[in-house]
Design a protein around this motif. Structure first.
Motif, PDB file in Angstrom:
ATOM      1  N   ILE A   1      -6.613  -1.202  -5.279  1.00 45.66           N
ATOM      2  CA  ILE A   1      -7.209  -0.009  -4.686  1.00 45.66           C
ATOM      3  C   ILE A   1      -6.566   1.203  -5.343  1.00 45.66           C
TER       4      ILE A   1
ATOM      5  N   SER B   1       0.829  -6.228   3.782  1.00 49.28           N
ATOM      6  CA  SER B   1       0.036  -7.184   4.565  1.00 49.28           C
ATOM      7  C   SER B   1      -0.070  -8.477   3.772  1.00 49.28           C
TER       8      SER B   1
ATOM      9  N   PHE C   1       4.049  -1.100   8.528  1.00 48.83           N
ATOM     10  CA  PHE C   1       4.389   0.164   7.892  1.00 48.83           C
ATOM     11  C   PHE C   1       5.893   0.380   7.780  1.00 48.83           C
ATOM     12  N   GLY C   2       6.266   1.073   6.719  1.00 51.12           N
ATOM     13  CA  GLY C   2       7.637   1.519   6.568  1.00 51.12           C
ATOM     14  C   GLY C   2       7.875   2.785   7.377  1.00 51.12           C
TER      15      GLY C   2
ATOM     16  N   TYR D   1       0.264   5.214   1.482  1.00 49.41           N
ATOM     17  CA  TYR D   1      -0.564   6.143   2.228  1.00 49.41           C
ATOM     18  C   TYR D   1       0.084   7.523   2.196  1.00 49.41           C
TER      19      TYR D   1
ATOM     20  N   LYS E   1      -4.363   8.845   4.684  1.00 48.11           N
ATOM     21  CA  LYS E   1      -5.276   8.449   3.617  1.00 48.11           C
ATOM     22  C   LYS E   1      -4.623   7.447   2.690  1.00 48.11           C
TER      23      LYS E   1
ATOM     24  N   GLU F   1      -7.531   5.059  -4.911  1.00 43.90           N
ATOM     25  CA  GLU F   1      -8.410   6.099  -4.402  1.00 43.90           C
ATOM     26  C   GLU F   1      -8.295   7.340  -5.293  1.00 43.90           C
TER      27      GLU F   1
ATOM     28  N   PHE G   1       3.792   6.932   3.452  1.00 47.56           N
ATOM     29  CA  PHE G   1       4.100   5.661   4.090  1.00 47.56           C
ATOM     30  C   PHE G   1       3.746   4.507   3.161  1.00 47.56           C
TER      31      PHE G   1
ATOM     32  N   TYR H   1       0.824  -1.198   0.000  1.00 48.23           N
ATOM     33  CA  TYR H   1       0.000   0.000   0.000  1.00 48.23           C
ATOM     34  C   TYR H   1       0.869   1.263   0.000  1.00 48.23           C
TER      35      TYR H   1
ATOM     36  N   TYR I   1      -5.382  -9.238   8.169  1.00 51.18           N
ATOM     37  CA  TYR I   1      -4.818  -8.231   7.267  1.00 51.18           C
ATOM     38  C   TYR I   1      -4.132  -7.104   8.025  1.00 51.18           C
ATOM     39  N   GLU I   2      -3.479  -7.438   9.124  1.00 48.86           N
ATOM     40  CA  GLU I   2      -2.685  -6.439   9.835  1.00 48.86           C
ATOM     41  C   GLU I   2      -1.636  -5.853   8.896  1.00 48.86           C
ATOM     42  N   GLN I   3      -1.447  -4.547   8.967  1.00 44.66           N
ATOM     43  CA  GLN I   3      -0.499  -3.896   8.065  1.00 44.66           C
ATOM     44  C   GLN I   3       0.785  -3.524   8.796  1.00 44.66           C
TER      45      GLN I   3
END
Lengths: 112, 114
Positions: B56, B94, B105-106, B35, B44, B58, B90, B33, B101-103
């Motif tokens: 996805i 996951s 993060f970098g 963000y 977001k 957005e 970010f 992902y 589906y815990e994410q």
């Protein structure tokens, strides 16, 4: 579409005070619920999660959260905060396709 | 052992330039992902890829284009940078084989457009 509402934008507490941060979500399907923490200048880390089973979930550093399905809530609690808990806290709801929607975050400031 | 890494950590550039941010995860996850976190800390989602496939997307300006050469990498290219693009970006990953589906993060890339 899923959405998350965090009621408190900024919370200021003294050390040893109890904490409760509100989180309400909107989603029609089976949810996965998360609380993430972001310490100053750092990335997001998982505090705790709920996806099934006991609705009272315990996480790291003494945090816990309770999933109340009838209220669409997943509030975060800690009985006694420390100065090191000062951080940004994000509630998130995830669907079964892997998409997570985050709340706007709550800034917690703990005064020593 | 860095799980999710991003480069660069800081990026300062002028309006109109084109820049890229790279992300790599060594967790064996199949979903990644991007963000955007603005100055008010609002987080977001921009894009998500599953096994190199965009799942996805957005409402993000066309100037932003993600690229996933393999499931361990997800890069973000930004054309014609604008002042409003200044933010912390970010990357996260996951696995659909983890029930929740815990994410992960970098560390984030702080982009400043001047």
């Amino acid at each position: 579409a899923q959405s998350v509402s965090q009621h408190n934008h900024h919370v200021i507490l003294s050390e040893a005070a109890s904490l409760e941060l509100g989180c309400n979500y909107s989603y029609g399907g089976t949810v996965n619920l998360f609380w993430y923490v972001q310490y100053p200048g750092q990335h997001l880390q998982l505090l705790l999660k709920y996806f099934s089973g006991d609705p009272l979930v315990k996480g790291i550093k003494g945090f816990e959260a309770e999933f109340i399905k009838s209220k669409f809530s997943f509030n975060l609690r800690k009985p006694s905060v420390q100065w090191s808990d000062t951080a940004e806290y994000f509630c998130a709801v995830g669907d079964n396709a892997g998409k997570s929607t985050f709340g706007d975050g709550t800034t917690l400031t703990v005064k020593p | 052992d860095t799980a999710v890494s991003q480069t660069p950590k800081y990026l300062v550039t002028q309006m109109g330039n084109d820049k890229s941010i790279k992300c790599e995860q060594n967790l064996g996850h199949d979903t990644m992902y991007w963000y955007k976190q603005d100055s008010k800390k609002f987080l977001k989602i921009m894009f998500s890829y599953n096994n190199k496939e965009l799942i996805i997307n957005e409402t993000v300006p066309n100037r932003f284009s993600p690229k996933s050469p393999d499931k361990a990498h997800l890069n973000l290219h930004i054309n014609s940078l604008e002042l409003g693009d200044s933010a912390v970006y970010f990357c996260a990953s996951s696995s659909r084989y983890e029930t929740s589906y815990e994410q992960y993060f970098g560390p984030g890339t702080r982009l400043t457009v001047t």
